[in-house]
Design a protein around this motif. Structure first.
Motif, mmCIF file in Angstrom:
data_model
loop_
_atom_site.group_PDB
_atom_site.id
_atom_site.type_symbol
_atom_site.label_atom_id
_atom_site.label_comp_id
_atom_site.label_asym_id
_atom_site.label_seq_id
_atom_site.Cartn_x
_atom_site.Cartn_y
_atom_site.Cartn_z
ATOM 1 N N SER A 151 0.844 -1.184 0.000
ATOM 2 C CA SER A 151 0.000 0.000 0.000
ATOM 3 C C SER A 151 0.878 1.233 0.000
ATOM 4 O O SER A 151 2.041 1.173 0.399
ATOM 5 N N ASP A 152 0.306 2.337 -0.416
ATOM 6 C CA ASP A 152 1.029 3.602 -0.343
ATOM 7 C C ASP A 152 0.933 4.199 1.064
ATOM 8 O O ASP A 152 1.549 5.200 1.355
ATOM 9 N N ASP A 153 0.177 3.557 1.951
ATOM 10 C CA ASP A 153 0.019 4.000 3.335
ATOM 11 C C ASP A 153 0.508 2.874 4.245
ATOM 12 O O ASP A 153 -0.208 1.906 4.500
ATOM 13 N N VAL A 154 1.746 2.983 4.710
ATOM 14 C CA VAL A 154 2.388 1.919 5.483
ATOM 15 C C VAL A 154 1.611 1.617 6.760
ATOM 16 O O VAL A 154 1.430 0.454 7.125
ATOM 17 N N GLU A 155 1.144 2.638 7.450
ATOM 18 C CA GLU A 155 0.394 2.426 8.691
ATOM 19 C C GLU A 155 -0.888 1.624 8.424
ATOM 20 O O GLU A 155 -1.181 0.653 9.130
ATOM 21 N N GLN A 156 -1.644 2.014 7.417
ATOM 22 C CA GLN A 156 -2.866 1.287 7.078
ATOM 23 C C GLN A 156 -2.555 -0.133 6.612
ATOM 24 O O GLN A 156 -3.277 -1.071 6.934
ATOM 25 N N HIS A 157 -1.480 -0.296 5.848
ATOM 26 C CA HIS A 157 -1.056 -1.621 5.393
ATOM 27 C C HIS A 157 -0.808 -2.532 6.591
ATOM 28 O O HIS A 157 -1.323 -3.653 6.656
ATOM 29 N N ASN A 158 -0.022 -2.048 7.558
ATOM 30 C CA ASN A 158 0.317 -2.858 8.729
ATOM 31 C C ASN A 158 -0.904 -3.184 9.582
ATOM 32 O O ASN A 158 -1.048 -4.316 10.056
ATOM 33 N N LYS A 159 -1.797 -2.221 9.780
ATOM 34 C CA LYS A 159 -3.015 -2.461 10.556
ATOM 35 C C LYS A 159 -3.912 -3.491 9.862
ATOM 36 O O LYS A 159 -4.455 -4.386 10.506
ATOM 37 N N THR A 160 -4.055 -3.361 8.554
ATOM 38 C CA THR A 160 -4.908 -4.283 7.805
ATOM 39 C C THR A 160 -4.303 -5.677 7.777
ATOM 40 O O THR A 160 -5.016 -6.674 7.909
ATOM 41 N N LEU A 161 -2.997 -5.761 7.627
ATOM 42 C CA LEU A 161 -2.312 -7.049 7.651
ATOM 43 C C LEU A 161 -2.529 -7.747 9.002
ATOM 44 O O LEU A 161 -2.815 -8.951 9.053
ATOM 45 N N ALA A 162 -2.441 -6.995 10.087
ATOM 46 C CA ALA A 162 -2.686 -7.555 11.421
ATOM 47 C C ALA A 162 -4.130 -8.051 11.536
ATOM 48 O O ALA A 162 -4.384 -9.125 12.091
ATOM 49 N N GLU A 163 -5.059 -7.292 11.002
ATOM 50 C CA GLU A 163 -6.475 -7.699 11.020
ATOM 51 C C GLU A 163 -6.685 -8.978 10.209
ATOM 52 O O GLU A 163 -7.387 -9.891 10.648
ATOM 53 N N MET A 164 -6.060 -9.070 9.046
ATOM 54 C CA MET A 164 -6.215 -10.268 8.225
ATOM 55 C C MET A 164 -5.577 -11.480 8.891
ATOM 56 O O MET A 164 -6.108 -12.586 8.782
ATOM 57 N N ARG A 165 -4.450 -11.294 9.570
ATOM 58 C CA ARG A 165 -3.829 -12.413 10.308
ATOM 59 C C ARG A 165 -4.799 -12.948 11.367
ATOM 60 O O ARG A 165 -4.874 -14.143 11.596
ATOM 61 N N ARG A 166 -5.513 -12.047 12.004
ATOM 62 C CA ARG A 166 -6.427 -12.426 13.080
ATOM 63 C C ARG A 166 -7.702 -13.095 12.565
ATOM 64 O O ARG A 166 -8.158 -14.087 13.111
ATOM 65 N N PHE A 167 -8.289 -12.543 11.497
ATOM 66 C CA PHE A 167 -9.605 -12.989 11.056
ATOM 67 C C PHE A 167 -9.606 -13.846 9.797
ATOM 68 O O PHE A 167 -10.567 -14.552 9.550
ATOM 69 N N TYR A 168 -8.552 -13.760 8.975
ATOM 70 C CA TYR A 168 -8.548 -14.446 7.683
ATOM 71 C C TYR A 168 -7.255 -15.221 7.435
ATOM 72 O O TYR A 168 -6.608 -15.042 6.414
ATOM 73 N N PRO A 169 -6.843 -16.079 8.349
ATOM 74 C CA PRO A 169 -5.609 -16.812 8.088
ATOM 75 C C PRO A 169 -5.826 -17.828 6.968
ATOM 76 O O PRO A 169 -6.975 -18.187 6.694
ATOM 77 N N PRO A 170 -4.785 -18.302 6.289
ATOM 78 C CA PRO A 170 -3.391 -18.034 6.602
ATOM 79 C C PRO A 170 -2.835 -16.805 5.873
ATOM 80 O O PRO A 170 -3.218 -16.511 4.747
ATOM 81 N N VAL A 171 -1.932 -16.120 6.553
ATOM 82 C CA VAL A 171 -1.138 -15.060 5.963
ATOM 83 C C VAL A 171 0.304 -15.573 6.015
ATOM 84 O O VAL A 171 0.841 -15.819 7.087
ATOM 85 N N ILE A 172 0.898 -15.771 4.838
ATOM 86 C CA ILE A 172 2.241 -16.364 4.759
ATOM 87 C C ILE A 172 3.119 -15.547 3.822
ATOM 88 O O ILE A 172 2.627 -14.664 3.123
ATOM 89 N N THR A 173 4.412 -15.853 3.802
ATOM 90 C CA THR A 173 5.301 -15.255 2.807
ATOM 91 C C THR A 173 5.418 -16.231 1.633
ATOM 92 O O THR A 173 5.268 -17.442 1.802
#
Length: 120
Positions: free
Chosen positions: A97-119
């Motif tokens: 994202s062009d907004d690092v703060e929003q990217h990190n918050k959304t990524l944390a939300e997806m890890r919590r509610f929509y796993p799996p989040v992987i590399t």
């Protein structure tokens, strides 16, 4: 990181539509690829659902830009579309994202509610 907003890509707009800034970053189409033209902030359209079912696709890997909008919208729709029985895998090193703060918050939300989040 400095936030850069290009013309036509303000919050609530749709990023990377054909002809818009950033759309040229897509890889060239290869024989056998299924290409669905993006028209909204979510990839989940009637055409997308039809292709998933027609081709027996069982796993959808999430990549792209605008984590807080397009990525989250697509993930939400994939998890909540009745009759769409697919595994959803979010590739965290392939979204941005062009907004690092929003990217990190959304990524944390997806890890919590929509796993799996992987590399990848």
């Amino acid at each position: 990181m400095e936030e850069v907003i290009e013309e036509g890509d303000e919050e609530f707009g749709v990023a990377c539509l054909r002809g818009s800034y950033g759309a040229e970053l897509a890889l060239p189409q290869r024989e056998g690829d299924i290409v669905i033209e993006k028209t909204t902030s979510s990839i989940v359209t009637e055409e997308f659902i039809e292709q998933i079912k027609k081709n027996g696709i069982k796993t959808v890997y999430i990549t792209g830009v605008k984590t807080q909008r397009c990525i989250l919208g697509s993930v939400f729709d994939l998890f909540n579309t009745p009759g769409l029985d697919v595994n959803v895998v979010i590739l965290e090193d392939c979204i941005a994202s062009d907004d690092v703060e929003q990217h990190n918050k959304t990524l944390a939300e997806m890890r919590r509610f929509y796993p799996p989040v992987i590399t990848s």
